[in-house]
Design a protein around this motif. Sequence first.
Motif, PDB file in Angstrom:
ATOM      1  N   LEU A 152       0.843  -1.201   0.000  1.00  0.00           N
ATOM      2  CA  LEU A 152       0.000   0.000   0.000  1.00  0.00           C
ATOM      3  C   LEU A 152       0.878   1.251   0.000  1.00  0.00           C
ATOM      4  O   LEU A 152       1.993   1.222   0.516  1.00  0.00           O
ATOM      5  N   PRO A 153       0.345   2.390  -0.528  1.00  0.00           N
ATOM      6  CA  PRO A 153       1.114   3.641  -0.436  1.00  0.00           C
ATOM      7  C   PRO A 153       1.209   4.138   1.005  1.00  0.00           C
ATOM      8  O   PRO A 153       0.318   3.855   1.817  1.00  0.00           O
ATOM      9  N   LEU A 154       2.271   4.902   1.313  1.00  0.00           N
ATOM     10  CA  LEU A 154       2.573   5.241   2.700  1.00  0.00           C
ATOM     11  C   LEU A 154       1.411   5.896   3.449  1.00  0.00           C
ATOM     12  O   LEU A 154       1.070   5.471   4.549  1.00  0.00           O
ATOM     13  N   MET A 155       0.807   6.951   2.899  1.00  0.00           N
ATOM     14  CA  MET A 155      -0.223   7.674   3.655  1.00  0.00           C
ATOM     15  C   MET A 155      -1.452   6.785   3.909  1.00  0.00           C
ATOM     16  O   MET A 155      -2.041   6.836   4.984  1.00  0.00           O
ATOM     17  N   ASP A 156      -1.841   5.949   2.936  1.00  0.00           N
ATOM     18  CA  ASP A 156      -2.946   5.000   3.106  1.00  0.00           C
ATOM     19  C   ASP A 156      -2.552   3.948   4.163  1.00  0.00           C
ATOM     20  O   ASP A 156      -3.295   3.672   5.112  1.00  0.00           O
ATOM     21  N   TRP A 157      -1.360   3.404   4.013  1.00  0.00           N
ATOM     22  CA  TRP A 157      -0.834   2.382   4.927  1.00  0.00           C
ATOM     23  C   TRP A 157      -0.814   2.906   6.365  1.00  0.00           C
ATOM     24  O   TRP A 157      -1.282   2.250   7.304  1.00  0.00           O
ATOM     25  N   LEU A 158      -0.321   4.170   6.506  1.00  0.00           N
ATOM     26  CA  LEU A 158      -0.157   4.751   7.841  1.00  0.00           C
ATOM     27  C   LEU A 158      -1.502   5.148   8.438  1.00  0.00           C
ATOM     28  O   LEU A 158      -1.846   4.739   9.548  1.00  0.00           O
ATOM     29  N   ASN A 159      -2.302   5.939   7.683  1.00  0.00           N
ATOM     30  CA  ASN A 159      -3.535   6.509   8.246  1.00  0.00           C
ATOM     31  C   ASN A 159      -4.672   5.490   8.357  1.00  0.00           C
ATOM     32  O   ASN A 159      -5.487   5.579   9.276  1.00  0.00           O
ATOM     33  N   ASN A 160      -4.734   4.526   7.430  1.00  0.00           N
ATOM     34  CA  ASN A 160      -5.881   3.605   7.436  1.00  0.00           C
ATOM     35  C   ASN A 160      -5.572   2.226   7.998  1.00  0.00           C
ATOM     36  O   ASN A 160      -6.474   1.424   8.189  1.00  0.00           O
ATOM     37  N   HIS A 161      -4.313   1.921   8.237  1.00  0.00           N
ATOM     38  CA  HIS A 161      -3.978   0.594   8.752  1.00  0.00           C
ATOM     39  C   HIS A 161      -3.116   0.656  10.012  1.00  0.00           C
ATOM     40  O   HIS A 161      -3.488   0.119  11.044  1.00  0.00           O
TER      41      HIS A 161
END
Length: 445
Positions: free
Chosen positions: A89-98
């Motif tokens: 996953l891309p970083l911001m999606d990976w960080l904020n949603n997971h």
Amino acid sequence: MDHCSAPLDILIQGGRLLTLSEDNRLIEDPLIGIRDGEILFIEEAHAPLVSLYAPKEIIHADGCVILPGLINTHTHVPMVFFRGLADDLPLMDWLNNHIFPAEREYVNREMVHAGALLGIAEMLLSGTTTFCDGYFFESSVAQAAYESGIRCVAGMGFLDADVDHVAEAEIERHLQAAEKFLSKWLPERPMITPALFCHSPYTCSPQTIRAIKEVARRHAVPFLIHLAETSDEKKIIMNRYGHTPVHHLGALGVLDDMTVAVHCNWLDEGEIACLAANHVKVSHNPQSNMKLAAGVGPIPEMLAAGIDVGLGTDGCASNNDHDMFGEMDSAAKLHKVMKKDPSIMDARTVLTMATMGGARVLGLDRLTGSIEVGKKADLIIVDLKKPHLTPVYNVCSQLVYAASGADVQTSIINGKVVMKDRRLLTVDLEEVMDTVIRIAQDIKH
Ligand SMILES: [Zn+2]
């Protein structure tokens, strides 16, 4: 022979020694004497009467290479719990949603301690003798490091709930927590060096960054921060503060020789010059940057500018392991392909980054990072008697391009054997793995 006056704790005999000191020595068939945690002597050839040294323990290193223990300049060791949880996953999606939601739900003191012990076990088994961490409940990481005998820079993590609206009371809480953490762990230096870790310029307010750095400065401890990791970060910081991330920190007055900037993928020439002029240290995490497609740091340019650069794995949610041998291999190859130049980031440069470079980044270069008389005995013995490591023409090449953490046979930290013949002596691995498996059963995926 004056070093015979008291018995040695350990005598290492045979093999070949890669000191990675300034004079760059490769010593065949050495004798290394260790007493009271330090390297007492390095003899260039077999002495005829080893018994004169009266060692308590003799370690035979025939067919092996002895080198300084590897230094992992950046990880979040309890994140072993999120290994493989949300990949690709891309970083911001990976960080904020997971990752952030999982951390809010599951991270607690017990989990951090168990995860830290597992990550430390992994590091001890793969040749890392010093690591720098940044996380929540960091006292539990420091405690796990203390119990296992690994050298650690433990960074207490800080984030703001809302970076645009930070109450005075929240800053005050940060400061009290920082002071309490430092006063608890400062007496344990140099095995445990407490540090303060602001997560990033986009998750910490300017007030928090400035206040935490102020405390770090007052106690002369490292200040850690993720910096210029992605192009998104650059856009966010430009929109919010009108500067790039590096110049934002420069304007806050927090760039100095005790600041460790992690990643630094998105830098222009002026920013490299700014980091160099302020003697900022850099932690390069190539596998994490590749996996999250975060970007590729201008590492050859930073080295040319005289910046101290070390290697780090980053946490296991973005790597997904703590093997510094893999990190060295990736660092060498990533920059070759980026520059279309196979001669840059050669094996010795990369091996130096993983040892002395890391020690300089963490401010521990007078203690560790090379094998020299008077330094702490932090060293590893790699078994070269393996099909994938035969024959040996160039030891550095073998270590960077062919070896893996599983080839480390013995690890010594502060003059104490912590892993021998692939068996951990300070961590009950089965118990730690059982605990992690039990806790992980509750983590939704
Ligand atoms: Zn990180």
